[in-house]
Design a protein around this motif. Structure first.
Motif, PDB file in Angstrom:
ATOM      1  N   ARG A  99      -2.622   3.987  14.574  1.00 37.91           N
ATOM      2  CA  ARG A  99      -3.179   4.686  15.732  1.00 37.91           C
ATOM      3  C   ARG A  99      -2.846   6.181  15.670  1.00 37.91           C
ATOM      4  O   ARG A  99      -3.673   7.019  16.011  1.00 37.91           O
ATOM      5  N   VAL A 100      -1.617   6.492  15.248  1.00 39.69           N
ATOM      6  CA  VAL A 100      -1.228   7.899  15.108  1.00 39.69           C
ATOM      7  C   VAL A 100      -2.125   8.585  14.087  1.00 39.69           C
ATOM      8  O   VAL A 100      -2.603   9.705  14.293  1.00 39.69           O
ATOM      9  N   LEU A 101      -2.376   7.898  12.968  1.00 44.57           N
ATOM     10  CA  LEU A 101      -3.235   8.459  11.934  1.00 44.57           C
ATOM     11  C   LEU A 101      -4.673   8.582  12.437  1.00 44.57           C
ATOM     12  O   LEU A 101      -5.359   9.574  12.164  1.00 44.57           O
ATOM     13  N   TYR A 102      -5.135   7.588  13.192  1.00 45.42           N
ATOM     14  CA  TYR A 102      -6.489   7.628  13.772  1.00 45.42           C
ATOM     15  C   TYR A 102      -6.645   8.852  14.679  1.00 45.42           C
ATOM     16  O   TYR A 102      -7.654   9.559  14.633  1.00 45.42           O
ATOM     17  N   GLN A 103      -5.627   9.108  15.510  1.00 44.73           N
ATOM     18  CA  GLN A 103      -5.690  10.246  16.425  1.00 44.73           C
ATOM     19  C   GLN A 103      -5.738  11.562  15.652  1.00 44.73           C
ATOM     20  O   GLN A 103      -6.458  12.496  16.022  1.00 44.73           O
ATOM     21  N   ALA A 104      -4.949  11.653  14.554  1.00 43.56           N
ATOM     22  CA  ALA A 104      -4.961  12.868  13.749  1.00 43.56           C
ATOM     23  C   ALA A 104      -6.319  13.076  13.090  1.00 43.56           C
ATOM     24  O   ALA A 104      -6.847  14.188  13.052  1.00 43.56           O
ATOM     25  N   LEU A 105      -6.922  11.989  12.593  1.00 41.88           N
ATOM     26  CA  LEU A 105      -8.239  12.084  11.980  1.00 41.88           C
ATOM     27  C   LEU A 105      -9.292  12.483  13.008  1.00 41.88           C
ATOM     28  O   LEU A 105     -10.152  13.318  12.752  1.00 41.88           O
ATOM     29  N   SER A 106      -9.213  11.877  14.203  1.00 38.81           N
ATOM     30  CA  SER A 106     -10.197  12.152  15.248  1.00 38.81           C
ATOM     31  C   SER A 106     -10.086  13.584  15.760  1.00 38.81           C
ATOM     32  O   SER A 106     -11.090  14.218  16.106  1.00 38.81           O
ATOM     33  N   ALA A 107      -8.843  14.093  15.813  1.00 41.32           N
ATOM     34  CA  ALA A 107      -8.630  15.451  16.320  1.00 41.32           C
ATOM     35  C   ALA A 107      -9.028  16.511  15.310  1.00 41.32           C
ATOM     36  O   ALA A 107      -9.161  17.685  15.654  1.00 41.32           O
ATOM     37  N   GLY A 108      -9.194  16.104  14.055  1.00 41.07           N
ATOM     38  CA  GLY A 108      -9.549  17.069  13.023  1.00 41.07           C
ATOM     39  C   GLY A 108      -8.356  17.767  12.417  1.00 41.07           C
ATOM     40  O   GLY A 108      -8.482  18.863  11.867  1.00 41.07           O
ATOM     41  N   SER A 109      -7.174  17.147  12.498  1.00 49.68           N
ATOM     42  CA  SER A 109      -5.959  17.784  11.990  1.00 49.68           C
ATOM     43  C   SER A 109      -6.027  18.077  10.499  1.00 49.68           C
ATOM     44  O   SER A 109      -5.345  18.973  10.009  1.00 49.68           O
ATOM     45  N   GLY A 114       0.817  -1.209   0.000  1.00 43.37           N
ATOM     46  CA  GLY A 114       0.000   0.000   0.000  1.00 43.37           C
ATOM     47  C   GLY A 114       0.846   1.252   0.000  1.00 43.37           C
ATOM     48  O   GLY A 114       2.023   1.223  -0.330  1.00 43.37           O
ATOM     49  N   PRO A 115       0.253   2.397   0.395  1.00 39.22           N
ATOM     50  CA  PRO A 115       0.970   3.675   0.359  1.00 39.22           C
ATOM     51  C   PRO A 115       2.194   3.654   1.254  1.00 39.22           C
ATOM     52  O   PRO A 115       2.220   2.976   2.277  1.00 39.22           O
ATOM     53  N   ALA A 116       3.225   4.365   0.858  1.00 39.87           N
ATOM     54  CA  ALA A 116       4.428   4.444   1.683  1.00 39.87           C
ATOM     55  C   ALA A 116       4.097   5.110   3.002  1.00 39.87           C
ATOM     56  O   ALA A 116       3.252   5.997   3.068  1.00 39.87           O
ATOM     57  N   PRO A 117       4.765   4.700   4.109  1.00 34.78           N
ATOM     58  CA  PRO A 117       4.471   5.304   5.408  1.00 34.78           C
ATOM     59  C   PRO A 117       4.672   6.806   5.418  1.00 34.78           C
ATOM     60  O   PRO A 117       4.071   7.514   6.204  1.00 34.78           O
ATOM     61  N   SER A 118       5.561   7.302   4.539  1.00 37.32           N
ATOM     62  CA  SER A 118       5.827   8.737   4.503  1.00 37.32           C
ATOM     63  C   SER A 118       4.786   9.517   3.713  1.00 37.32           C
ATOM     64  O   SER A 118       4.893  10.721   3.562  1.00 37.32           O
ATOM     65  N   ASP A 119       3.752   8.823   3.199  1.00 32.32           N
ATOM     66  CA  ASP A 119       2.737   9.482   2.382  1.00 32.32           C
ATOM     67  C   ASP A 119       1.333   9.202   2.908  1.00 32.32           C
ATOM     68  O   ASP A 119       0.489   8.669   2.212  1.00 32.32           O
ATOM     69  N   PRO A 120       1.063   9.566   4.177  1.00 26.07           N
ATOM     70  CA  PRO A 120      -0.264   9.301   4.729  1.00 26.07           C
ATOM     71  C   PRO A 120      -1.346  10.152   4.100  1.00 26.07           C
ATOM     72  O   PRO A 120      -2.520   9.821   4.170  1.00 26.07           O
ATOM     73  N   ALA A 177      -2.000  10.579   1.001  1.00 26.20           N
ATOM     74  CA  ALA A 177      -2.666   9.835  -0.062  1.00 26.20           C
ATOM     75  C   ALA A 177      -3.762   8.955   0.519  1.00 26.20           C
ATOM     76  O   ALA A 177      -4.796   8.727  -0.099  1.00 26.20           O
ATOM     77  N   LEU A 178      -3.551   8.477   1.726  1.00 30.45           N
ATOM     78  CA  LEU A 178      -4.550   7.654   2.403  1.00 30.45           C
ATOM     79  C   LEU A 178      -5.720   8.491   2.881  1.00 30.45           C
ATOM     80  O   LEU A 178      -6.879   8.156   2.658  1.00 30.45           O
ATOM     81  N   VAL A 179      -5.437   9.619   3.517  1.00 29.64           N
ATOM     82  CA  VAL A 179      -6.492  10.436   4.100  1.00 29.64           C
ATOM     83  C   VAL A 179      -7.435  10.950   3.028  1.00 29.64           C
ATOM     84  O   VAL A 179      -8.615  11.188   3.267  1.00 29.64           O
ATOM     85  N   GLY A 180      -6.927  11.101   1.802  1.00 26.44           N
ATOM     86  CA  GLY A 180      -7.761  11.613   0.730  1.00 26.44           C
ATOM     87  C   GLY A 180      -8.858  10.678   0.290  1.00 26.44           C
ATOM     88  O   GLY A 180      -9.708  11.058  -0.516  1.00 26.44           O
ATOM     89  N   ASN A 181      -8.874   9.443   0.792  1.00 27.72           N
ATOM     90  CA  ASN A 181      -9.905   8.486   0.415  1.00 27.72           C
ATOM     91  C   ASN A 181     -10.806   8.211   1.615  1.00 27.72           C
ATOM     92  O   ASN A 181     -10.343   7.783   2.669  1.00 27.72           O
ATOM     93  N   GLU A 182     -12.103   8.453   1.460  1.00 24.33           N
ATOM     94  CA  GLU A 182     -13.027   8.345   2.586  1.00 24.33           C
ATOM     95  C   GLU A 182     -13.150   6.920   3.098  1.00 24.33           C
ATOM     96  O   GLU A 182     -13.332   6.694   4.300  1.00 24.33           O
ATOM     97  N   ILE A 183     -13.077   5.933   2.219  1.00 25.55           N
ATOM     98  CA  ILE A 183     -13.225   4.536   2.658  1.00 25.55           C
ATOM     99  C   ILE A 183     -12.041   4.132   3.530  1.00 25.55           C
ATOM    100  O   ILE A 183     -12.208   3.537   4.595  1.00 25.55           O
ATOM    101  N   ARG A 184     -10.835   4.488   3.103  1.00 28.59           N
ATOM    102  CA  ARG A 184      -9.650   4.132   3.894  1.00 28.59           C
ATOM    103  C   ARG A 184      -9.652   4.867   5.241  1.00 28.59           C
ATOM    104  O   ARG A 184      -9.302   4.290   6.270  1.00 28.59           O
ATOM    105  N   ALA A 185     -10.040   6.147   5.207  1.00 26.64           N
ATOM    106  CA  ALA A 185     -10.121   6.889   6.463  1.00 26.64           C
ATOM    107  C   ALA A 185     -11.160   6.254   7.394  1.00 26.64           C
ATOM    108  O   ALA A 185     -10.952   6.171   8.611  1.00 26.64           O
ATOM    109  N   ALA A 186     -12.274   5.786   6.832  1.00 26.14           N
ATOM    110  CA  ALA A 186     -13.319   5.140   7.643  1.00 26.14           C
ATOM    111  C   ALA A 186     -12.818   3.832   8.235  1.00 26.14           C
ATOM    112  O   ALA A 186     -13.168   3.470   9.365  1.00 26.14           O
ATOM    113  N   ILE A 187     -11.987   3.100   7.493  1.00 31.01           N
ATOM    114  CA  ILE A 187     -11.417   1.846   8.014  1.00 31.01           C
ATOM    115  C   ILE A 187     -10.494   2.144   9.189  1.00 31.01           C
ATOM    116  O   ILE A 187     -10.522   1.455  10.213  1.00 31.01           O
ATOM    117  N   VAL A 188      -9.672   3.184   9.035  1.00 36.11           N
ATOM    118  CA  VAL A 188      -8.776   3.565  10.137  1.00 36.11           C
ATOM    119  C   VAL A 188      -9.580   3.958  11.365  1.00 36.11           C
ATOM    120  O   VAL A 188      -9.256   3.569  12.490  1.00 36.11           O
TER     121      VAL A 188
END
Length: 300
Positions: free
Chosen positions: A87-97, A10-16, A18-29
C-alpha cells in the motif's frame, strides 16, 4: 485463508526501486492497491491478469507476480491481496513520487522579508522549492515539492505550505512522518549544520530518525510548534498556526527572538510577541520546553 510461506520472496523490502523499474510489477501494485479492490476479497489470478491488462504470456505474468509475493503482495487460498508494504508503494506510485518532471520557476511567495521587507520569492528548481529573499538572500525554507503538486503549472504554494507544516509538526511532536518511530532532537551550532554561514540562525534543532534516517533541521520556533501554551497563545491572538505558512511566522522562520542563555547545559529562550503580549518559552538541549512565561510587553 492462509498466508503463503513463499520460497521465492522476490525483491528485498529495502529495494523497492528494483520493483518500480518494471512496468508489469508496478501495474500489479496499482491494480491490487486500488481502493475499490484492496478492501474487498482476494483477487484470483485470472481476474488480476485481466485488471492489469498486459500483453504477456501467463507464465511471464506469474513470474512478475511471484516477485511481489511475500513482501508487497499476499497470496491466499482465494487469490491475491495487497500487503501494508504494498500500500505504501501504491501510494508513492499514485502520487508520482518516481515520475518527477524537471521544472524551473520563480513566483512571489506572498509576504515581505522579516529582515529587509523586500518581497520574498518562491523558486522551484528540479523539484526543490526555495523560499528566499532576492534582496538580502535570507533563505526561509528549502523543501522538496510534494509529488502531488505540479510545479510546471501554477505553483500551489498554499498546498506546499500545508504539506511542509504537517511534516515539521510531526517532527516537533517527535513522530517521524516517514516510518512512525520516535526521532531524537539535538541543538546544533551554526557551523555544525550544512547551511551557508550567512543563514543567520543562532542555533538549529536537528531532529533525526535513527530508524529510517529521515531528518529535519528546524528553527527553535519550528521545534516547539506542538507546545500547547504556544498554540493557545497564538489562538487567543487570532493567529491560526495550522493555516499560516511557517515562513510567514517570524518566530518560526527566523531566530530574531531567540537568545542562548547558556550552552552547558543548553538553555535557549524563544519569545513570541502578539498584540501587546509576549510568550517566552525556555528549551533545553533536547528541545524540551522547561518553562513558559506570558506577560504584557509594556510591563516587560
Amino acid at each position: 485463508m492462509t498466508r503463503e510461506d513463499s520460497s521465492n520472496p522476490g525483491p528485498a523490502p529495502s529495494d523497492p526501486f528494483a520493483l518500480v523499474g518494471n512496468e508489469i510489477r508496478a501495474a500489479i501494485v496499482r491494480a491490487l492497491g486500488d481502493p475499490d479492490v484492496r478492501g474487498g476479497p482476494p483477487v484470483a489470478f485470472s481476474a488480476l491478469r485481466d485488471r492489469v491488462d498486459v500483453d504477456v504470456r501467463s507464465s511471464q505474468f506469474n513470474y512478475h507476480l511471484g516477485q511481489l509475493v511475500g513482501h508487497f503482495v499476499e497470496r491466499t487460498d482465494d487469490g491475491y491481496r495487497i500487503r501494508p508494504e504494498g500500500r505504501v508503494l501504491y501510494q508513492a506510485l499514485s502520487a508520482g513520487s518516481f515520475d518527477r518532471r524537471v521544472t524551473e520557476s520563480t513566483t512571489p511567495a506572498g509576504f515581505a522579508c522579516h529582515y529587509c521587507e523586500a518581497p520574498v520569492d518562491a523558486v522551484v528548481h528540479e523539484g526543490e522549492l526555495r523560499i528566499q529573499c532576492p534582496d538580502c538572500d535570507y533563505r526561509y525554507d528549502v523543501t522538496t515539492v510534494p509529488p502531488g503538486i505540479d510545479a510546471a503549472a501554477d505553483l500551489d504554494l498554499d498546498g506546499i505550505a500545508r504539506f511542509t507544516h504537517q511534516n515539521h509538526l510531526a517532527f516537533a511532536r517527535r513522530v517521524c512522518p516517514t516510518c512512525g518511530q520516535e526521532p531524537t532532537a539535538t541543538v546544533l551550532e551554526p557551523d555544525e549544520t550544512p547551511f551557508p554561514t550567512d543563514d543567520r540562525r543562532v542555533v538549529s534543532a536537528f531532529v533525526h530518525c535513527r530508524n529510517c534516517n529521515d531528518a529535519r533541521y528546524l528553527s527553535i520556533g519550528e521545534a516547539v510548534l506542538a507546545d500547547p501554551a504556544l498554540r493557545a497563545f497564538c489562538h487567543d491572538h487570532g493567529l491560526d498556526l495550522l493555516t499560516t505558512p511557517l515562513w510567514e511566522l517570524e518566530f518560526a522562520a527566523t531566530d530574531r527572538t531567540v537568545t542562548v542563555e547558556s550552552r552547558d547545559p543548553w538553555r535557549i529562550s524563544l519569545v513570541v510577541s502578539l498584540e501587546g503580549e509576549r510568550l517566552e518559552l525556555i528549551v533545553d538541549g533536547d528541545l524540551t520546553v522547561l518553562d513558559r512565561h506570558c506577560e504584557g510587553i509594556e510591563d516587560a
